[in-house]
Design a protein around this motif. Structure first.
Motif, PDB file in Angstrom:
ATOM      1  N   TYR A  48       0.822  -1.204   0.000  1.00 31.62           N
ATOM      2  CA  TYR A  48       0.000   0.000   0.000  1.00 31.62           C
ATOM      3  C   TYR A  48       0.862   1.263   0.000  1.00 31.62           C
ATOM      4  CZ  TYR A  48      -3.816  -3.179   1.087  1.00 31.62           C
ATOM      5  OH  TYR A  48      -4.727  -4.196   1.028  1.00 31.62           O
ATOM      6  N   ALA A  61       0.176   6.784  -1.838  1.00 29.76           N
ATOM      7  CA  ALA A  61       0.029   5.332  -1.712  1.00 29.76           C
ATOM      8  C   ALA A  61       0.443   4.679  -3.017  1.00 29.76           C
ATOM      9  CB  ALA A  61      -1.407   4.961  -1.364  1.00 29.76           C
ATOM     10  N   PRO A  63      -0.040   2.967  -6.526  1.00 29.34           N
ATOM     11  CA  PRO A  63      -1.081   3.181  -7.533  1.00 29.34           C
ATOM     12  C   PRO A  63      -1.873   1.914  -7.818  1.00 29.34           C
ATOM     13  CG  PRO A  63       1.042   2.950  -8.591  1.00 29.34           C
ATOM     14  CD  PRO A  63       1.312   2.956  -7.110  1.00 29.34           C
ATOM     15  N   THR A 236      -5.987   4.913  -5.609  1.00 28.19           N
ATOM     16  CA  THR A 236      -5.230   4.313  -4.511  1.00 28.19           C
ATOM     17  C   THR A 236      -6.218   3.689  -3.531  1.00 28.19           C
ATOM     18  OG1 THR A 236      -5.251   6.347  -3.190  1.00 28.19           O
ATOM     19  CG2 THR A 236      -3.369   6.022  -4.677  1.00 28.19           C
TER      20      THR A 236
END
Length: 259
Positions: A48, A61, A63, A236
């Protein structure tokens, strides 16, 4: 929510992770359409952490790319459910589009707005009643006879932009979204390349492959349209929590207890 499905499916063991990136094909049972999610899985595990930034979402974060192949006709079976790129309702031009999400596009200026307002500025009860009347009538023309009791079509105000393709204000369907829903963005972007719609008239000639940048109250969202047709959006997601729910023994089926 679509962005979260892929990582969850991998971590739950529903989809085997590949090294680098893993593609998860999602079947949207509401529309019958497929969406492909590409999830970062370095070393075969979901991550993440990353540098992708989404306007309206704090931090960065990893992608997650969502790909919508053949999104047209998600609920009605037709890109132009009324059979026309423009319909006139109560003296107002609207474009009814069905691509990933059924939407009704309206020029912001036709309802007395600039299309650059903050989401909280759309609290006027008179405006809301008028927008709802347009939405319900557009819904009926699109094939939703009970649209007053439904959340579709979603109404969208659009306006010209200088730093983006369009300024957009997306309603859900009564409150203005603080940003922009992904499925709604796909519909708006598709309208931009559909001849005769008020969106296409506003942005001028465009054809895939082309990025469509949609400005919203929290920033911008980019939809990449490609031949196919395919619409791609970068999002995200992050895992927030996991846990257990405790049930009384009397409420648990005997088959589970026996197992």
């Amino acid at each position: 929510m679509l962005a979260a499905v892929g990582p969850f499916a991998i971590e739950a063991g529903l989809v085997a992770a590949a090294a680098g990136c893993t593609q998860v094909r999602i079947h949207n049972v509401n529309t019958g359409k497929l969406i492909d999610a590409t999830v970062s899985t370095p070393g075969g595990k979901v991550t993440y952490e990353g540098e992708a930034r989404i306007d309206g979402v704090p931090g960065t974060a990893a992608p997650i790319e969502l790909s919508f192949p053949n999104a047209a006709g998600a609920r009605t079976g037709r890109l132009l459910p009324t059979g026309r790129p423009v319909d006139r309702i109560e003296g107002i031009d609207v474009s009814c589009i069905d691509a990933a999400m059924p939407v009704m596009l309206v020029r912001a200026v036709d309802l007395g707005w600039t299309g650059r307002e903050a989401a909280l500025e759309f609290a006027d009860s008179g405006f809301r009643a008028r927008l709802e009347s347009l939405r319900v009538q557009a819904g009926r023309r699109m094939g939703f006879p009970n649209s007053a009791a439904m959340v579709i079509p979603k109404p969208v105000l659009i306006a010209p932009a200088t730093e983006a393709t369009l300024n957009t204000r997306y309603f859900m369907p009564h409150d203005c979204h603080s940003a922009l829903a992904v499925t709604g963005a796909v519909a708006i972007a598709t309208a931009c390349v559909t001849s005769g719609t008020i969106a296409a008239e506003m942005v001028g000639p465009l054809a895939p492959p082309v990025p469509i940048t949609l400005a919203h109250p929290s920033g911008e969202l980019v939809v990449r349209l490609e031949p196919g047709p395919v619409a791609r959006v970068q999002r995200t997601a992050r895992r927030i929590f996991q846990g257990h729910v405790f049930a009384r023994r009397a409420h648990v089926p005997y088959s589970i207890l026996a197992a």
